[in-house]
Scaffold this motif. Structure first.
Motif, PDB file in Angstrom:
ATOM      1  N   LEU A  37       0.655  -1.393  -0.163  1.00 45.60           N
ATOM      2  CA  LEU A  37       0.073  -0.030  -0.038  1.00 45.60           C
ATOM      3  C   LEU A  37       0.969   1.291   0.054  1.00 45.60           C
ATOM      4  CD1 LEU A  37      -2.878  -0.932   2.498  1.00 45.60           C
ATOM      5  CD2 LEU A  37      -3.076  -0.499   0.001  1.00 45.60           C
ATOM      6  N   GLU A  38       1.727   1.341   0.849  1.00 44.32           N
ATOM      7  CA  GLU A  38       2.812   2.316   0.745  1.00 44.32           C
ATOM      8  C   GLU A  38       3.624   2.752  -0.530  1.00 44.32           C
ATOM      9  OE1 GLU A  38       3.953   2.875   5.702  1.00 44.32           O
ATOM     10  OE2 GLU A  38       5.063   1.403   4.377  1.00 44.32           O
ATOM     11  N   ALA A  39       3.747   1.580  -1.188  1.00 46.85           N
ATOM     12  CA  ALA A  39       4.594   1.590  -2.551  1.00 46.85           C
ATOM     13  C   ALA A  39       3.491   2.101  -3.361  1.00 46.85           C
ATOM     14  CB  ALA A  39       4.995   0.446  -2.795  1.00 46.85           C
ATOM     15  N   LEU A  40       2.298   1.671  -3.298  1.00 43.79           N
ATOM     16  CA  LEU A  40       1.308   2.351  -4.469  1.00 43.79           C
ATOM     17  C   LEU A  40       0.873   3.830  -4.234  1.00 43.79           C
ATOM     18  CD1 LEU A  40      -0.918   1.592  -6.308  1.00 43.79           C
ATOM     19  CD2 LEU A  40      -2.564   1.263  -4.509  1.00 43.79           C
ATOM     20  N   VAL A  41       1.184   4.398  -3.031  1.00 46.72           N
ATOM     21  CA  VAL A  41       0.723   5.770  -2.546  1.00 46.72           C
ATOM     22  C   VAL A  41       1.916   6.468  -3.046  1.00 46.72           C
ATOM     23  CG1 VAL A  41       0.509   7.286  -0.625  1.00 46.72           C
ATOM     24  CG2 VAL A  41      -0.573   5.250  -0.427  1.00 46.72           C
ATOM     25  N   SER A  42       3.203   5.996  -2.971  1.00 47.08           N
ATOM     26  CA  SER A  42       4.144   6.847  -3.548  1.00 47.08           C
ATOM     27  C   SER A  42       4.180   7.059  -5.126  1.00 47.08           C
ATOM     28  CB  SER A  42       5.576   6.275  -3.211  1.00 47.08           C
ATOM     29  OG  SER A  42       5.660   4.967  -3.938  1.00 47.08           O
ATOM     30  N   VAL A  43       3.378   6.209  -5.811  1.00 50.87           N
ATOM     31  CA  VAL A  43       3.404   6.462  -7.539  1.00 50.87           C
ATOM     32  C   VAL A  43       1.983   6.976  -7.477  1.00 50.87           C
ATOM     33  CG1 VAL A  43       5.042   4.665  -7.643  1.00 50.87           C
ATOM     34  CG2 VAL A  43       2.626   3.920  -7.863  1.00 50.87           C
ATOM     35  N   LEU A  44       0.892   6.929  -6.891  1.00 51.00           N
ATOM     36  CA  LEU A  44      -0.459   7.453  -7.249  1.00 51.00           C
ATOM     37  C   LEU A  44      -0.497   8.786  -7.605  1.00 51.00           C
ATOM     38  CD1 LEU A  44      -2.877   5.447  -4.964  1.00 51.00           C
ATOM     39  CD2 LEU A  44      -2.592   5.131  -7.435  1.00 51.00           C
ATOM     40  N   THR A  45      -1.042   8.929  -8.702  1.00 52.11           N
ATOM     41  CA  THR A  45      -1.389  10.688  -9.160  1.00 52.11           C
ATOM     42  C   THR A  45      -2.607  10.855  -8.897  1.00 52.11           C
ATOM     43  OG1 THR A  45      -2.001  10.090 -11.399  1.00 52.11           O
ATOM     44  CG2 THR A  45       0.442  10.598 -10.781  1.00 52.11           C
ATOM     45  N   PRO A  46      -3.269  12.191  -8.529  1.00 48.33           N
ATOM     46  CA  PRO A  46      -4.624  12.420  -8.227  1.00 48.33           C
ATOM     47  C   PRO A  46      -5.618  11.918  -9.570  1.00 48.33           C
ATOM     48  CG  PRO A  46      -3.316  14.427  -7.792  1.00 48.33           C
ATOM     49  CD  PRO A  46      -2.298  13.462  -8.326  1.00 48.33           C
ATOM     50  N   ALA A  47      -5.018  11.845 -10.722  1.00 44.84           N
ATOM     51  CA  ALA A  47      -5.611  11.359 -11.883  1.00 44.84           C
ATOM     52  C   ALA A  47      -5.871   9.857 -11.813  1.00 44.84           C
ATOM     53  CB  ALA A  47      -5.306  11.733 -12.974  1.00 44.84           C
ATOM     54  N   ASN A  48      -5.175   9.157 -10.949  1.00 44.07           N
ATOM     55  CA  ASN A  48      -4.924   7.875 -11.268  1.00 44.07           C
ATOM     56  C   ASN A  48      -5.732   7.342  -9.957  1.00 44.07           C
ATOM     57  OD1 ASN A  48      -4.008   7.463 -13.776  1.00 44.07           O
ATOM     58  ND2 ASN A  48      -1.928   7.540 -13.120  1.00 44.07           N
ATOM     59  N   ASN A  49      -6.302   7.988  -8.994  1.00 43.54           N
ATOM     60  CA  ASN A  49      -6.586   7.709  -7.553  1.00 43.54           C
ATOM     61  C   ASN A  49      -7.961   8.019  -7.447  1.00 43.54           C
ATOM     62  OD1 ASN A  49      -6.377   6.713  -5.020  1.00 43.54           O
ATOM     63  ND2 ASN A  49      -5.485   8.473  -4.229  1.00 43.54           N
ATOM     64  N   THR A  50      -8.971   7.130  -7.388  1.00 41.32           N
ATOM     65  CA  THR A  50     -10.293   7.531  -7.419  1.00 41.32           C
ATOM     66  C   THR A  50     -10.971   6.579  -6.393  1.00 41.32           C
ATOM     67  OG1 THR A  50     -10.360   7.454  -9.941  1.00 41.32           O
ATOM     68  CG2 THR A  50     -12.302   7.419  -9.106  1.00 41.32           C
TER      69      THR A  50
END
Length: 245
Positions: A37-50
């Motif tokens: 989850l922490e690795a995912l948060v580090s690469v998520l952009t607002p456009a890719n996080n819904t």
């Protein structure tokens, strides 16, 4: 001789009791799901996080559509490949359990250890809440613990802990939240979905129970007592263990 026999008997019983207590001790928290989850948060952009449904995470592409407890569920499935939808259905009666289901299963200790002492809470554990939603519905949320540290002793005598969390929400946990957007619009439009934040978790050392929690660590943040009454939100802390019955 009788006195010696009694001494040996007492010693044997004490050793057996100690071994029994040790053998039943809670195992160390698995943290692969937290790491993912922490690795995912580090690469998520607002456009890719819904924030929405149906829930789905593309771990390679770094995209997520999540809500409620499903971010935790998908992190379990990704970190531990044997935790399939079929297996989750067998364990908990739902392949995509909501937070109230996790709350109940932690209480039953079905594939979870119930962590009742705040001093035992470790990264990777989850805080599961259950409370009344709109109408007659029951809802809740899941916080994955990333770090926990003692903050202060409150005037009430309760001990307050600052907890770094990972979760999926439509409402960020104050200005320190990774989803918080300091924009000029009123109200500001924040990022919704998976991110990191901070909450306060209060523990009553007299009763040995969790007293409640805040939604954020910001001044004036909403406080939720650990009750089922009006304004309260029941909470439990659990530790996932795939090998536990």
């Amino acid at each position: 001789m009788a006195k010696l026999a009694l001494t040996l008997s007492t010693l044997t019983a004490a050793v057996a009791l100690t071994f029994s207590a040790t053998s039943q001790a809670q195992p160390t928290t698995p943290t692969d799901h937290l790491d993912d989850l922490e690795a995912l948060v580090s690469v998520l952009t607002p456009a890719n996080n819904t924030w929405g449904s149906p829930c789905a995470i593309d771990w390679l592409a770094g995209t997520a559509v999540t809500n409620g407890a499903c971010a935790f569920t998908l992190s379990l499935a990704h970190a531990y490949p044997t935790v399939t939808s079929t297996v989750r259905l067998q364990w908990w009666g739902a392949s995509n359990p909501g937070a109230p289901v996790y709350y109940d299963q932690i209480g039953l200790e079905k594939k979870f250890w119930s962590i009742t002492d705040v001093l035992d809470v470790l990264p990777g554990d989850i805080v599961a809440t259950k409370y009344a939603g709109s109408g007659s519905s029951t809802t809740g949320t899941i916080f994955v613990v990333a770090e926990i540290n003692h903050e202060l002793t409150l005037p009430s005598g309760n001990e307050r802990y600052r907890v770094d969390i990972v979760d999926s929400t439509s409402s960020p946990h104050g200005s320190s939240d990774s989803r918080y957007q300091a924009v000029s619009s009123s109200p500001p439009v924040h990022v919704q979905g998976i991110g990191t934040g901070e909450i306060f978790l209060d523990f009553d050392p007299v009763s040995g129970t969790y007293a409640g929690h805040t939604w954020s660590t910001s001044t004036g943040a909403t406080y939720y007592p650990n009750t089922s009454g009006s304004g309260g939100r029941q909470l439990v802390v659990g530790r996932f263990d795939e090998l536990k019955p």
